[in-house]
Design a protein around this motif. Structure first.
Motif, short mmCIF file in Angstrom:
data_model
loop_
_atom_site.label_atom_id
_atom_site.label_comp_id
_atom_site.label_asym_id
_atom_site.label_seq_id
_atom_site.Cartn_x
_atom_site.Cartn_y
_atom_site.Cartn_z
N TYR A 287 22.69 76.97 58.48
CA TYR A 287 22.32 76.72 57.08
C TYR A 287 22.13 78.14 56.26
O TYR A 287 20.96 78.36 55.80
N THR A 291 19.33 76.00 50.81
CA THR A 291 19.45 74.43 51.34
C THR A 291 18.56 73.92 50.28
O THR A 291 17.55 74.11 50.13
N THR A 295 18.83 67.81 52.00
CA THR A 295 19.41 68.28 53.05
C THR A 295 18.40 68.65 54.27
O THR A 295 18.58 68.37 55.18
N TYR A 296 17.40 69.42 53.71
CA TYR A 296 16.24 69.72 54.41
C TYR A 296 15.43 68.33 55.07
O TYR A 296 15.16 68.44 56.24
#
Length: 396
Positions: A287, A291, A295-296
């Motif tokens: 990553y 990010t 997404t995290y």
């Protein structure tokens, strides 16, 4: 024993609480108000308090305080009749060797423990002269200069001192020590010595270990050389912490057959302040750059589900880590748009791997790249035992 409503000091009150909650774990004791030992205590104590306040307000030098303190104690009139009667009473109660502990009004408070400021005598007899000497020394320790200096550092402006002396049957433990009911990770911290002489209270740490308060079978976490009676101490500590509603510092001792709780106080130095190590050495490759939060959130949930399944594929059962959800849910962290490993929790995860005991360095090198060069050297010397232990563990 005096009633809990009298000015006996928090140490004595806490010991009474222990007796009420765990009567079989507390060696018998007597709590005696200091005024009983001296016929003129009220007048002398008023003078001592006035003297201490003068020192706290810096109206007296160190030397002046010491001279006046000694002078006041020479004026103490010993209650000979009371001490003689006490000696006879203790002998009739079956007391032989005892401890003498100072229980001051300004001690074991939520804000300040005053730990180590007052004197304690262990393994003493109950003869007239011993009671006399110990009662004077315990009383004088409440007004020593070190106590006043401690008060200064806490910013106290008032001083109202008195208390009691606890005379308790000696318990000669095979092991003795202290425990803290909370270390910031829902664990109990132990420090102990292999003797009834509990030197850990003076800061002499010889052995230590931790146990989780949530694990179903705590005995699995105990060092092999500990008596099973330590489980009684752990159970009592968890119950007492729940009752008091705060982390506690508990002094204990055990033999192979019996456990004893000797005293407890609130933990005044916070043990829930701890650091978390973050590292993105490897995950930054997957990553890179920024990010997004969505997404995290996705990958954090993914990690929390994948690794429990991975452990089961390696032969672990879900029951073995059923109380470790906080580890799996917090393997990652998110700061300033970048993803990091929570190294603290990764170490805990790695410790769950089969074969970890025999291959600790190899597993930990996955987390700390700086160790890799050292592990490469060790790897060349890998024993057959280490190879086999990993192979057996992964095919259970």
């Amino acid at each position: 024993m005096v009633k809990n409503t009298e000015p006996i000091g928090q140490k004595a009150k806490n010991l009474i609480i222990l007796t009420e909650k765990f009567p079989s774990l507390v060696p018998r004791f007597e709590v005696i108000e200091i005024g009983n030992f001296f016929t003129n205590w009220k007048d002398i104590n008023n003078a001592l308090i006035k003297l201490a306040l003068g020192f706290l307000k810096e109206k007296l030098s160190d030397e002046q305080y010491q001279i006046e303190l000694s002078r006041l104690f020479t004026r103490l009139e010993i209650n000979l009749q009371f001490i003689n009667q006490l000696s006879v009473k203790l002998r009739h109660l079956g007391f032989q060797k005892v401890s003498y502990r100072t229980s001051a009004l300004q001690e074991d408070l939520q804000s300040s423990s005053f730990a180590g400021q007052y004197v304690t005598f262990l393994d003493r007899d109950i003869k007239f002269e011993t009671i006399k000497k110990c009662s004077i020394a315990c009383t004088k320790s409440m007004y020593l200069q070190r106590v006043l200096e401690y008060i200064k550092t806490r910013g106290y402006e008032d001083f109202n001192q008195s208390g009691s002396i606890i005379i308790q049957k000696m318990f000669y433990g095979k092991k003795s020590g202290v425990l803290f009911t909370e270390n910031g990770f829902n664990q109990i911290d132990f420090a102990y010595t292999d003797s009834w002489k509990n030197t850990t209270v003076e800061g002499n740490l010889t052995n230590n270990f931790t146990v989780s308060k949530n694990i179903k079978n705590i005995s699995e976490e105990l060092p092999n050389d500990l008596p099973k009676t330590i489980l009684e101490v752990i159970d009592a500590a968890i119950i007492l912490e729940r009752q008091e509603g705060k982390p506690l510092d508990i002094e204990w001792a055990v033999t192979d057959e019996k456990a004893a709780l000797l005293q407890f106080r609130p933990v005044t130095t916070s043990k829930v302040d701890y650091s978390i190590e973050w590292d993105n050495t490897n995950i930054a490759e997957s990553y890179p750059g920024i990010t997004l939060p969505l997404t995290y959130t996705f990958i954090r949930r993914l990690y929390s589900k994948v690794y429990p399944k991975f452990l089961q594929l390696l032969g672990r059962t879900a029951v073995e880590f059923s109380d470790k959800a906080d580890i799996f849910n917090n393997l990652l962290g998110y700061m300033h748009g970048r993803v990091y490993y929570n190294i603290n929790n990764w170490y805990k995860l790695v410790a769950l791997l089969p074969g970890y005991k025999y291959n600790k360095d190899f597993f930990e090198s996955m987390l700390m790249p700086a160790k890799k060069s050292q592990v490469q050297i060790i790897k060349k010397k890998t024993t057959l035992k280490a190879k086999l232990s990993l192979g057996i563990a992964t095919t259970r």
